[in-house]
Design a protein around this motif. Structure first.
Motif, short mmCIF file in Angstrom:
data_model
loop_
_atom_site.label_atom_id
_atom_site.label_comp_id
_atom_site.label_asym_id
_atom_site.label_seq_id
_atom_site.Cartn_x
_atom_site.Cartn_y
_atom_site.Cartn_z
N GLY A 205 41.15 34.78 33.49
CA GLY A 205 41.65 34.81 34.86
C GLY A 205 43.10 34.41 35.00
O GLY A 205 43.85 35.01 35.76
N THR B 124 32.86 38.89 34.61
CA THR B 124 33.53 37.61 34.34
C THR B 124 33.15 36.50 35.30
O THR B 124 33.55 35.36 35.10
CB THR B 124 35.06 37.78 34.36
OG1 THR B 124 35.54 37.87 35.71
CG2 THR B 124 35.49 39.01 33.59
N ARG B 125 32.38 36.80 36.36
CA ARG B 125 31.94 35.73 37.27
C ARG B 125 30.83 34.94 36.59
O ARG B 125 29.78 35.49 36.26
CB ARG B 125 31.46 36.31 38.59
CG ARG B 125 32.57 36.86 39.45
CD ARG B 125 32.08 37.21 40.83
NE ARG B 125 31.04 38.23 40.80
CZ ARG B 125 30.41 38.70 41.87
NH1 ARG B 125 30.70 38.22 43.07
NH2 ARG B 125 29.50 39.63 41.76
N PRO C 138 35.79 32.85 37.76
CA PRO C 138 35.84 33.66 36.54
C PRO C 138 35.87 32.81 35.28
O PRO C 138 36.38 31.69 35.27
CB PRO C 138 37.17 34.42 36.71
CG PRO C 138 38.04 33.46 37.47
CD PRO C 138 37.12 32.71 38.39
#
Length: 434
Positions: free
Chosen positions: A57, A95-96, A102
């Motif tokens: 991120g 990616t969460r 993230p």
């Protein structure tokens, strides 16, 4: 018919500006192609850099992908609405890790890089992604799926803040992250009208200005470069916001924010108005005498407080720095010669020149951007790390300066648009090869 020589010179300058703007847009557009060639074929995400094959991120998302989006918004709407929108969907899906926060996504395993959850790291990643990228996409494009990603991240950063302070809990003590949150929350208050964003920003403002964490009074070291200047500027954005929306808070902040900027001018600035990287604000000692490429970001904060309070010394400090650029800092090596260093320094000048059009400083920008552009490789990649996105961001800002914000849609590589503004008059040069 006789031509007014002043008008003729203006149109010649507009033609020159058109060529420069076209090169800036073209280079930014080519940068996207260079990086998309290195995207992970399975997830569709771009890597952090050419060696670290994972998405994160704070770097890949914040500093690189976001400026692909902005570039495409100005130069290639089909790419924006296609592959780059799909990359947002993939990023949001893959990616969460905790709510909207993230985490690093490793391409070789198509899973998390970290075995366990590190909430502090995810807060850092999310705040950087929001402030360095998603915020600017929203301010340029208006509400979009990128806005929803940003508000989701910010809301979840503040969902259960764990750090206790006398002013309420905050998410972290990390200086840079708190600067990110000051900026994002101050602007989201205006964008959404939701009071919670102002309250969260003010909680951080209280922490820095009303408690025992004042950046100059209570610190033995203050870095004026990247990873710290976010607070110096962020406090000014909050100060502007409360001056309009919360007058009592402005009065509470007035003395400590002036103390901050006054002390920086006393300890952190050389004889030409440039800023050192690190100082001891208590003793006045310069810890790192190298000059920060983030000088303009810091001065954005000074200028904002000048606009609010009319403190002439802050405007004069900006003018001093701008007046010395061409004579003293042409050819200056920023950040050991990295493209990112030139990008940050040039951008700082551009943002200030938007308010204070100092002629020789424009000439300095024209000179130094050539040095930055020379670092781009034939395939469009610049240096092969996430800082390449800053090359595109600066190029877009430079192009918009040369067009005075005017654009043609759909953009094509053969289009030329340049502008010169003199008072209330705008002179445009337009051309196309077909």
């Amino acid at each position: 018919v006789p031509v007014d020589p002043v008008v003729e010179r203006s149109f010649h300058q507009a033609e020159t500006n058109a060529r420069l703007a076209n090169e800036a847009f073209s280079r930014a557009r080519r940068y996207i192609d260079g990086w998309l060639a290195h995207a992970d074929p399975k997830s569709g995400l771009i890597p952090r850099n050419m060696k670290d094959l994972y998405w994160n991120g704070r770097d890949a998302a914040a500093d690189n992908y976001s400026f692909m989006v902005l570039t495409a918004a100005m130069t290639d709407k089909p790419l924006l609405e296609g592959r780059l929108t799909e990359m947002l969907r993939a990023e949001s899906r893959l990616t969460r890790r905790v709510d909207n926060l993230p985490d690093n996504f490793l391409f070789s395993t198509q899973s998390w890089q970290r075995d366990s959850i590190d909430r502090d790291a995810m807060i850092f990643d999310g705040a950087e992604y929001a402030k360095d990228g998603l915020l600017y996409i929203t301010e340029w494009m208006g509400r979009s799926p990128w806005t929803d990603r940003m508000t989701g991240i910010i809301d979840d950063i503040w969902k259960d803040p764990a750090v206790e302070t006398p002013f309420g809990n905050i998410p972290t003590r990390n200086f840079e992250v708190n600067g990110d949150l000051l900026q994002v929350c101050s602007r989201l208050y205006w964008f959404t009208g939701e009071r919670k964003y102002l309250d969260w920003a003010a909680r951080l403002g209280d922490y820095f200005l009303l408690g025992t964490n004042h950046p100059t009074r209570d610190a033995d070291s203050l870095t004026l470069g990247d990873h710290s200047c976010e607070v110096i500027n962020g406090l000014s954005e909050l100060y502007l916001t409360v001056s309009k929306a919360w007058p009592e808070k402005r009065e509470a902040y007035r003395k400590p924010i002036h103390e901050l900027y006054d002390r920086i001018l006393q300890t952190g600035v050389n004889e030409h108005g440039m800023m050192f990287k690190t100082v001891n604000p208590r003793t006045g000692a310069v810890i790192d005498k190298d000059l920060t490429d983030n000088w303009g970001y810091n001065y954005d904060g000074f200028y904002t407080v000048w606009l609010v309070d009319g403190t002439l010394a802050y405007r004069e400090a900006v003018l001093k720095a701008l007046s010395n650029l061409k004579a003293r800092y042409t050819g200056q090596i920023w950040e050991r010669g990295s493209s990112d260093g030139y990008a940050d320094s040039i951008e700082g000048a551009i943002t200030l020149l938007n308010r204070e059009p100092f002629p020789s400083a424009f000439e300095w920008v024209d000179s130094e951007i050539r040095t930055m552009w020379a670092k781009q490789k034939p395939d469009g990649v610049i240096e092969g790390w996430h800082g390449d996105g800053n090359f595109a961001r600066t190029s877009l800002m430079y192009a918009l300066m040369k067009t005075q914000g005017c654009r043609l849609e759909p953009w094509r590589a053969d289009l030329r648009i340049g502008a010169v503004r003199e008072g209330e008059t705008l002179r445009l040069f337009l051309s196309a090869e077909k």
